[in-house]
Design a protein around this motif. Structure first.
Motif, PDB file in Angstrom:
ATOM      1  N   LEU A 314     -21.488  35.790 -73.870  1.00  0.00           N
ATOM      2  CA  LEU A 314     -20.128  35.638 -74.385  1.00  0.00           C
ATOM      3  C   LEU A 314     -20.123  35.510 -75.900  1.00  0.00           C
ATOM      4  CD1 LEU A 314     -17.091  35.221 -73.862  1.00  0.00           C
ATOM      5  CD2 LEU A 314     -17.570  32.771 -73.653  1.00  0.00           C
ATOM      6  N   ALA A 315     -21.055  34.721 -76.433  1.00  0.00           N
ATOM      7  CA  ALA A 315     -21.127  34.554 -77.887  1.00  0.00           C
ATOM      8  C   ALA A 315     -21.406  35.880 -78.571  1.00  0.00           C
ATOM      9  CB  ALA A 315     -22.201  33.534 -78.245  1.00  0.00           C
ATOM     10  N   THR A 316     -22.286  36.703 -77.961  1.00  0.00           N
ATOM     11  CA  THR A 316     -22.602  38.013 -78.538  1.00  0.00           C
ATOM     12  C   THR A 316     -21.370  38.901 -78.570  1.00  0.00           C
ATOM     13  OG1 THR A 316     -24.879  37.852 -77.738  1.00  0.00           O
ATOM     14  CG2 THR A 316     -24.074  40.051 -78.316  1.00  0.00           C
ATOM     15  N   VAL A 317     -20.589  38.863 -77.476  1.00  0.00           N
ATOM     16  CA  VAL A 317     -19.386  39.706 -77.396  1.00  0.00           C
ATOM     17  C   VAL A 317     -18.335  39.247 -78.399  1.00  0.00           C
ATOM     18  CG1 VAL A 317     -17.462  40.373 -75.915  1.00  0.00           C
ATOM     19  CG2 VAL A 317     -19.781  40.347 -74.991  1.00  0.00           C
ATOM     20  N   LEU A 318     -18.051  37.940 -78.434  1.00  0.00           N
ATOM     21  CA  LEU A 318     -16.986  37.440 -79.293  1.00  0.00           C
ATOM     22  C   LEU A 318     -17.324  37.552 -80.770  1.00  0.00           C
ATOM     23  CD1 LEU A 318     -15.772  34.255 -77.372  1.00  0.00           C
ATOM     24  CD2 LEU A 318     -14.857  36.580 -77.309  1.00  0.00           C
ATOM     25  N   ASP A 321     -21.514  41.092 -82.297  1.00  0.00           N
ATOM     26  CA  ASP A 321     -22.890  41.490 -82.613  1.00  0.00           C
ATOM     27  C   ASP A 321     -23.280  42.731 -81.809  1.00  0.00           C
ATOM     28  OD1 ASP A 321     -23.077  39.332 -84.286  1.00  0.00           O
ATOM     29  OD2 ASP A 321     -24.008  38.024 -82.783  1.00  0.00           O
ATOM     30  N   ALA A 322     -24.098  43.579 -82.424  1.00  0.00           N
ATOM     31  CA  ALA A 322     -24.569  44.779 -81.740  1.00  0.00           C
ATOM     32  C   ALA A 322     -25.514  44.391 -80.611  1.00  0.00           C
ATOM     33  CB  ALA A 322     -25.278  45.707 -82.731  1.00  0.00           C
ATOM     34  N   ARG A 323     -25.358  45.063 -79.472  1.00  0.00           N
ATOM     35  CA  ARG A 323     -26.224  44.806 -78.320  1.00  0.00           C
ATOM     36  C   ARG A 323     -27.035  46.045 -78.014  1.00  0.00           C
ATOM     37  NH1 ARG A 323     -22.472  42.690 -73.634  1.00  0.00           N
ATOM     38  NH2 ARG A 323     -21.125  44.319 -74.476  1.00  0.00           N
ATOM     39  N   LEU A 324     -28.359  45.905 -78.073  1.00  0.00           N
ATOM     40  CA  LEU A 324     -29.236  47.023 -77.750  1.00  0.00           C
ATOM     41  C   LEU A 324     -29.336  47.185 -76.248  1.00  0.00           C
ATOM     42  CD1 LEU A 324     -32.210  46.420 -80.227  1.00  0.00           C
ATOM     43  CD2 LEU A 324     -30.422  48.150 -80.410  1.00  0.00           C
ATOM     44  N   PRO A 325     -29.526  48.416 -75.767  1.00  0.00           N
ATOM     45  CA  PRO A 325     -29.791  48.592 -74.338  1.00  0.00           C
ATOM     46  C   PRO A 325     -31.036  47.814 -73.929  1.00  0.00           C
ATOM     47  CG  PRO A 325     -29.386  50.715 -75.423  1.00  0.00           C
ATOM     48  CD  PRO A 325     -29.504  49.691 -76.501  1.00  0.00           C
ATOM     49  N   GLN A 326     -31.069  47.361 -72.686  1.00  0.00           N
ATOM     50  CA  GLN A 326     -32.178  46.518 -72.250  1.00  0.00           C
ATOM     51  C   GLN A 326     -33.520  47.225 -72.387  1.00  0.00           C
ATOM     52  OE1 GLN A 326     -32.234  43.626 -68.711  1.00  0.00           O
ATOM     53  NE2 GLN A 326     -33.231  45.443 -67.847  1.00  0.00           N
ATOM     54  N   SER A 329     -35.511  46.509 -75.452  1.00  0.00           N
ATOM     55  CA  SER A 329     -35.839  45.128 -75.762  1.00  0.00           C
ATOM     56  C   SER A 329     -37.085  44.665 -75.015  1.00  0.00           C
ATOM     57  CB  SER A 329     -34.652  44.224 -75.396  1.00  0.00           C
ATOM     58  OG  SER A 329     -34.973  42.859 -75.593  1.00  0.00           O
ATOM     59  N   THR A 330     -37.712  43.625 -75.558  1.00  0.00           N
ATOM     60  CA  THR A 330     -38.853  43.003 -74.879  1.00  0.00           C
ATOM     61  C   THR A 330     -38.389  41.951 -73.881  1.00  0.00           C
ATOM     62  OG1 THR A 330     -39.031  41.370 -76.645  1.00  0.00           O
ATOM     63  CG2 THR A 330     -40.377  43.359 -76.845  1.00  0.00           C
ATOM     64  N   HIS A 331     -37.086  41.621 -73.885  1.00  0.00           N
ATOM     65  CA  HIS A 331     -36.536  40.612 -72.988  1.00  0.00           C
ATOM     66  C   HIS A 331     -35.408  41.230 -72.153  1.00  0.00           C
ATOM     67  CE1 HIS A 331     -38.763  38.023 -75.599  1.00  0.00           C
ATOM     68  NE2 HIS A 331     -38.329  36.909 -75.034  1.00  0.00           N
ATOM     69  N   PRO A 332     -35.187  40.746 -70.944  1.00  0.00           N
ATOM     70  CA  PRO A 332     -34.014  41.201 -70.187  1.00  0.00           C
ATOM     71  C   PRO A 332     -32.734  40.853 -70.940  1.00  0.00           C
ATOM     72  CG  PRO A 332     -35.534  39.959 -68.784  1.00  0.00           C
ATOM     73  CD  PRO A 332     -35.992  39.761 -70.195  1.00  0.00           C
ATOM     74  N   SER A 333     -31.680  41.602 -70.694  1.00  0.00           N
ATOM     75  CA  SER A 333     -30.404  41.302 -71.341  1.00  0.00           C
ATOM     76  C   SER A 333     -29.869  39.964 -70.828  1.00  0.00           C
ATOM     77  CB  SER A 333     -29.394  42.417 -71.058  1.00  0.00           C
ATOM     78  OG  SER A 333     -29.053  42.432 -69.679  1.00  0.00           O
ATOM     79  N   HIS A 334     -28.989  39.350 -71.624  1.00  0.00           N
ATOM     80  CA  HIS A 334     -28.419  38.062 -71.218  1.00  0.00           C
ATOM     81  C   HIS A 334     -27.711  38.175 -69.872  1.00  0.00           C
ATOM     82  CE1 HIS A 334     -29.600  36.970 -75.124  1.00  0.00           C
ATOM     83  NE2 HIS A 334     -28.485  37.214 -75.790  1.00  0.00           N
ATOM     84  N   ALA A 335     -26.919  39.245 -69.700  1.00  0.00           N
ATOM     85  CA  ALA A 335     -26.156  39.403 -68.457  1.00  0.00           C
ATOM     86  C   ALA A 335     -27.086  39.570 -67.260  1.00  0.00           C
ATOM     87  CB  ALA A 335     -25.208  40.598 -68.579  1.00  0.00           C
ATOM     88  N   ASN A 336     -28.150  40.355 -67.414  1.00  0.00           N
ATOM     89  CA  ASN A 336     -29.082  40.560 -66.306  1.00  0.00           C
ATOM     90  C   ASN A 336     -29.837  39.281 -65.966  1.00  0.00           C
ATOM     91  OD1 ASN A 336     -28.375  43.180 -65.886  1.00  0.00           O
ATOM     92  ND2 ASN A 336     -30.091  44.083 -66.998  1.00  0.00           N
ATOM     93  N   ARG A 337     -30.190  38.511 -66.973  1.00  0.00           N
ATOM     94  CA  ARG A 337     -30.887  37.250 -66.705  1.00  0.00           C
ATOM     95  C   ARG A 337     -29.983  36.305 -65.919  1.00  0.00           C
ATOM     96  NH1 ARG A 337     -34.765  35.809 -71.858  1.00  0.00           N
ATOM     97  NH2 ARG A 337     -35.973  34.713 -70.290  1.00  0.00           N
ATOM     98  N   ALA A 338     -28.716  36.230 -66.320  1.00  0.00           N
ATOM     99  CA  ALA A 338     -27.783  35.360 -65.600  1.00  0.00           C
ATOM    100  C   ALA A 338     -27.631  35.818 -64.152  1.00  0.00           C
ATOM    101  CB  ALA A 338     -26.431  35.356 -66.308  1.00  0.00           C
ATOM    102  N   GLN A 339     -27.531  37.132 -63.952  1.00  0.00           N
ATOM    103  CA  GLN A 339     -27.365  37.666 -62.595  1.00  0.00           C
ATOM    104  C   GLN A 339     -28.604  37.392 -61.737  1.00  0.00           C
ATOM    105  OE1 GLN A 339     -26.553  41.863 -62.538  1.00  0.00           O
ATOM    106  NE2 GLN A 339     -26.207  41.926 -60.333  1.00  0.00           N
ATOM    107  N   GLN A 340     -29.786  37.601 -62.299  1.00  0.00           N
ATOM    108  CA  GLN A 340     -31.013  37.346 -61.540  1.00  0.00           C
ATOM    109  C   GLN A 340     -31.159  35.866 -61.216  1.00  0.00           C
ATOM    110  OE1 GLN A 340     -33.992  39.028 -64.106  1.00  0.00           O
ATOM    111  NE2 GLN A 340     -33.363  41.139 -63.703  1.00  0.00           N
ATOM    112  N   LEU A 341     -30.795  34.996 -62.152  1.00  0.00           N
ATOM    113  CA  LEU A 341     -30.882  33.563 -61.893  1.00  0.00           C
ATOM    114  C   LEU A 341     -29.894  33.135 -60.819  1.00  0.00           C
ATOM    115  CD1 LEU A 341     -31.353  32.301 -65.550  1.00  0.00           C
ATOM    116  CD2 LEU A 341     -32.986  31.991 -63.679  1.00  0.00           C
TER     117      LEU A 341
END
Length: 417
Positions: A314-318, A321-326, A329-341
């Motif tokens: 949410l902070a990234t969207v509001l 900030d630019a969001r790179l495709p997953q 990146s060396t890390h999962p995206s914030h949204a995917n991490r939340a979904q997996q958790l």
């Protein structure tokens, strides 16, 4: 700072935000003595020389072939055709030997059930970790908070709680966890393979409560317990060895240096985006899963783990900030991490209950967060506007990252302990 040091840091740390701005260039000073360099460090030091050697050998083979008369080239091709079976047999034998060495260095991890590659002895890797710790200590020494600082006390209590609650986890009791809190705005934390815990104050400002901090520190401890740094260094070494063979072939077969440079660049990018980054994301997801289990046994409200990554998204969207495709990146995206958790939380709650933890109280923080986000997005455009010159909406006070004035201490771990 030497290339070896940078590569060492990349192999052995895990970052919440995907990176730490490094300080200025400094000379690497070993700690004295005449002992041989640890194997991993020696490999990193020699890596650039090996790459240059592969290029020179490949280029030399190409020049030698071009210098041969046409008759000699035809004769060499005929010999290669006659020796093709011998060559294939030799390649098969070599491949079998490499496979045997690979298999001999695989270890079964009881926490994940996965077999991991470890090429380095624990003693050598611990020595390497100690050298890295000295480098971090030198870089951030002036920014480290004293042990009496409330923020250091809070992190120390959370780490101690996690360690005590998970004493039965294989390998966790082998570590002597030492906490360092660094005055640095980066939303970041990492644990070295020797148990040195580094937490930046930017992360403490980003978590909404101590339960989110408990999960994040559980994630970092999981990296160390699972031996991810050692495994990553071992696999990188194996892939680098195979890449040297391919690099030699590229420079031998490409007719011009410009094409060889292009082929070398393509090979490095394919290696990075088809192996290194996906593999790093896999390790992060594994640390999330095991870290959630460590947090559950420490009576953390595991539902807060998903909320943290939703807050980051949410902070990234509001903030615009630019969001790179997953896949970049060396890390999962914030949204995917939340979904997996979210998918792992029911099992973690069951584990938490089996550890005789107090029942979870209050409404589900995930539901509260979703309702708050809906109210935020439905608010009039002007209600959350930023000052002129700043992008996006301002986060309302209820959603701004930050430690609560009265932290919700973990059950059984009050400040009075």
């Amino acid at each position: 700072m030497s290339v070896a040091v940078c590569l060492l840091r990349a192999a052995s740390r895990s970052c919440i935000s995907g990176g730490i701005p490094l300080g200025g260039v400094r000379a690497f000073r070993p700690s004295g003595g005449r002992r041989a360099l640890p194997g991993p460090l020696l490999w990193l030091v020699l890596k650039p020389a090996q790459k240059l050697l592969a290029i020179l050998v490949g280029r030399g083979v190409r020049k030698w072939w071009r210098a041969l008369p046409a008759a000699r080239q035809r004769l060499a091709k005929e010999r290669l055709r006659r020796w093709r079976r011998r060559g294939l047999l030799g390649a098969a034998v070599l491949g079998g030997l490499l496979a045997a060495v690979y298999t001999a260095h695989l270890r079964h991890n009881p926490l994940t059930g996965r077999r991991q590659l470890f090429l380095f002895s624990k003693d050598r890797f611990k020595a390497l970790s100690q050298m890295e710790y000295q480098m971090w200590k030198e870089e951030f020494g002036a920014q480290m908070l004293p042990e009496q600082d409330p923020r250091h006390v809070m992190v120390q209590k959370v780490v101690s709680r996690l360690a005590r609650a998970n004493g039965d986890v294989p390998g966790l009791s082998d570590f002597n966890w030492v906490v360092h809190v660094v005055e640095e705005p980066s939303v970041n934390a990492f644990v070295l393979p020797n148990g040195q815990v580094f937490v930046f104050t930017g992360l403490l400002d980003a978590v909404a409560n101590v339960h989110q901090l408990g999960f994040l520190l559980g994630h970092e401890l999981a990296h160390a317990v699972l031996g991810h740094a050692e495994e990553k260094a071992s696999l990188v070494r194996t892939v680098d060895f195979l890449a040297l063979v391919l690099l030699t072939a590229i420079w031998a077969l490409c007719p011009q240096d410009s094409l060889a440079f292009l082929g070398q660049w393509l090979q490095s990018k394919l290696q990075e985006y088809m192996f290194e980054r996906p593999y790093s994301r896999t390790l992060e997801a594994e640390a999330d899963r095991v870290g959630l289990q460590l947090a559950a046994k420490a009576c953390v409200d595991v539902r807060a783990s998903s909320v943290f990554w939703q807050q980051m998204e949410l902070a990234t969207v509001l903030q615009g900030d630019a969001r790179l495709p997953q896949w970049l990146s060396t890390h999962p995206s914030h949204a995917n991490r939340a979904q997996q958790l979210d998918g792992l939380i029911p099992e973690a709650i069951h584990l938490r209950e089996s550890c005789a933890c107090p029942p979870l109280s209050g409404p589900d923080p995930r539901l509260v967060f979703r309702q708050s986000v809906k109210q935020l997005l439905d608010a009039p455009q002007g209600a959350g506007a930023r000052e002129p010159g700043r992008r996006g909406k301002e986060l309302p006070p209820a959603h701004k990252p930050g430690r609560p004035e009265t932290p919700a201490w973990l059950p059984g771990n009050s400040p009075a302990e």
